[in-house]
Design a protein around this motif. Structure first.
Motif, short mmCIF file in Angstrom:
data_model
loop_
_atom_site.label_atom_id
_atom_site.label_comp_id
_atom_site.label_asym_id
_atom_site.label_seq_id
_atom_site.Cartn_x
_atom_site.Cartn_y
_atom_site.Cartn_z
N ALA A 49 0.83 -1.21 0.00
CA ALA A 49 0.00 0.00 0.00
C ALA A 49 0.86 1.26 0.00
O ALA A 49 0.57 2.22 -0.70
CB ALA A 49 -0.93 -0.01 1.21
N ALA A 50 1.95 1.22 0.78
CA ALA A 50 2.84 2.38 0.82
C ALA A 50 3.50 2.60 -0.54
O ALA A 50 3.63 3.73 -1.00
CB ALA A 50 3.90 2.17 1.90
N GLY A 51 3.92 1.51 -1.19
CA GLY A 51 4.52 1.63 -2.51
C GLY A 51 3.55 2.18 -3.53
O GLY A 51 3.92 3.01 -4.37
N GLU A 52 2.30 1.75 -3.45
CA GLU A 52 1.29 2.24 -4.38
C GLU A 52 1.01 3.72 -4.14
O GLU A 52 0.81 4.48 -5.10
CB GLU A 52 0.00 1.43 -4.22
N THR A 53 1.02 4.15 -2.89
CA THR A 53 0.82 5.56 -2.57
C THR A 53 1.96 6.41 -3.11
O THR A 53 1.74 7.48 -3.70
CB THR A 53 0.69 5.76 -1.05
N ARG A 54 3.18 5.93 -2.93
CA ARG A 54 4.34 6.66 -3.47
C ARG A 54 4.24 6.79 -4.98
O ARG A 54 4.52 7.85 -5.55
CB ARG A 54 5.64 5.95 -3.10
N ASP A 55 3.85 5.72 -5.64
CA ASP A 55 3.72 5.76 -7.10
C ASP A 55 2.63 6.74 -7.54
O ASP A 55 2.79 7.44 -8.54
CB ASP A 55 3.42 4.37 -7.65
N LEU A 56 1.52 6.77 -6.81
CA LEU A 56 0.46 7.73 -7.12
C LEU A 56 0.98 9.16 -7.04
O LEU A 56 0.69 9.99 -7.91
CB LEU A 56 -0.71 7.56 -6.14
N ILE A 57 1.74 9.43 -5.99
CA ILE A 57 2.29 10.78 -5.81
C ILE A 57 3.30 11.10 -6.92
O ILE A 57 3.28 12.19 -7.50
CB ILE A 57 2.94 10.90 -4.42
N LEU A 58 4.16 10.15 -7.22
CA LEU A 58 5.16 10.38 -8.27
C LEU A 58 4.49 10.59 -9.63
O LEU A 58 4.90 11.46 -10.40
CB LEU A 58 6.12 9.19 -8.34
N ASP A 59 3.46 9.80 -9.93
CA ASP A 59 2.76 9.96 -11.20
C ASP A 59 2.11 11.33 -11.30
O ASP A 59 2.16 11.99 -12.35
CB ASP A 59 1.69 8.87 -11.35
#
Length: 252
Positions: free
Chosen positions: A39-49
């Motif tokens: 979940a943390a990795g997916e959140t980071r990716d959302l922010i980066l995108d």
């Protein structure tokens, strides 16, 4: 008036008892479960995108952390938690795909040099070096389009563009120049760096797909036709490197 006792720090046993009474799970130690890490990795990716999209359209100075958070659908504090200040967020965005570009380009030119050996040509070397960024932009989805536009902006940014490009792309470029020197033994380092400087501008402008070419040519040529653009760039850059080889000696 003295502060109420509830405001004072609670001893650990009391705090744990209150959590238990309230139904809260006790604090865990060690590595978080895989579901939490995912979940943390997916959140980071959302922010980066989200940041990549906004930076590519409005530049570094035209974007705020609050706008990135809103675009990503997260709280502003979460952006700061994962990335810190805006410059750190920008660097994280830039690094994420730069590693892929560079690894692919260096692997491609090394494979070509090993396979071609003494028959290595300038066109073959440039084709190997240029193909990965064109392929990613063509087939990698919207994120790679945004990243290409971001690189084009950064390459032309007089404030921090030179430092950023140097930090993330110089090792791959030095490897290319090292191999070009073997194909053009009469060229000085000055000639080769000027040659790459001109290629770099053409590459980032083309991958930015600004539409300038479409308007200039009245639709006869299209900036989004990256397959054709790559072929033209290989020939143009090879001719340019040959034209400047030995130029510094002639000027001296």
């Amino acid at each position: 008036m003295s502060k109420p006792d509830a405001a004072a720090p609670l001893p650990r046993p009391v705090a744990a008892a209150r959590r238990k009474a309230a139904g809260a799970a006790p604090a865990r130690r060690g590595r978080p479960p895989k579901t939490e890490a995912k979940a943390a990795g997916e959140t980071r990716d959302l922010i980066l995108d989200a940041a990549e999209d906004l930076f590519s359209k409005h530049g570094f100075y035209g974007v705020t952390i609050r706008e990135v958070a809103r675009e990503a659908g997260v709280d502003t504090a979460l952006v700061h938690y994962y990335f810190g200040a805006k410059r750190e967020l920008f660097d994280a965005v830039f690094l994420r795909r730069a590693e892929v570009w560079n690894d692919d380009r260096v692997a491609a030119i090394d494979r070509y040099a090993e396979t071609a050996g003494d028959d290595m040509t300038l066109e073959g070397l440039l084709e190997a070096f240029l193909r990965p960024p064109f392929e990613w932009s063509l087939k990698g989805g919207p994120g790679w389009k945004h990243y290409s536009a971001l690189v084009a902006q950064t390459n032309a940014n007089p404030s921090f563009g030179g430092e950023t490009m140097a930090r993330y792309f110089d090792p791959a470029i030095h490897r290319l120049i090292e191999l070009i020197a073997k194909v053009l033994p009469g060229a000085s380092e000055v000639d080769l760096y000027w040659g790459y400087h001109n290629l770099s501008g053409a590459l980032t402008l083309t991958l930015g797909e600004t539409g300038r070419l479409d308007r200039l040519s009245n639709g006869r040529a299209r900036s989004g036709d990256l397959d054709t653009a790559g072929d033209y760039m290989v020939r143009f850059a090879a001719a340019g490197f040959r034209a400047v080889a030995g130029l510094s000696a002639r000027q001296g």
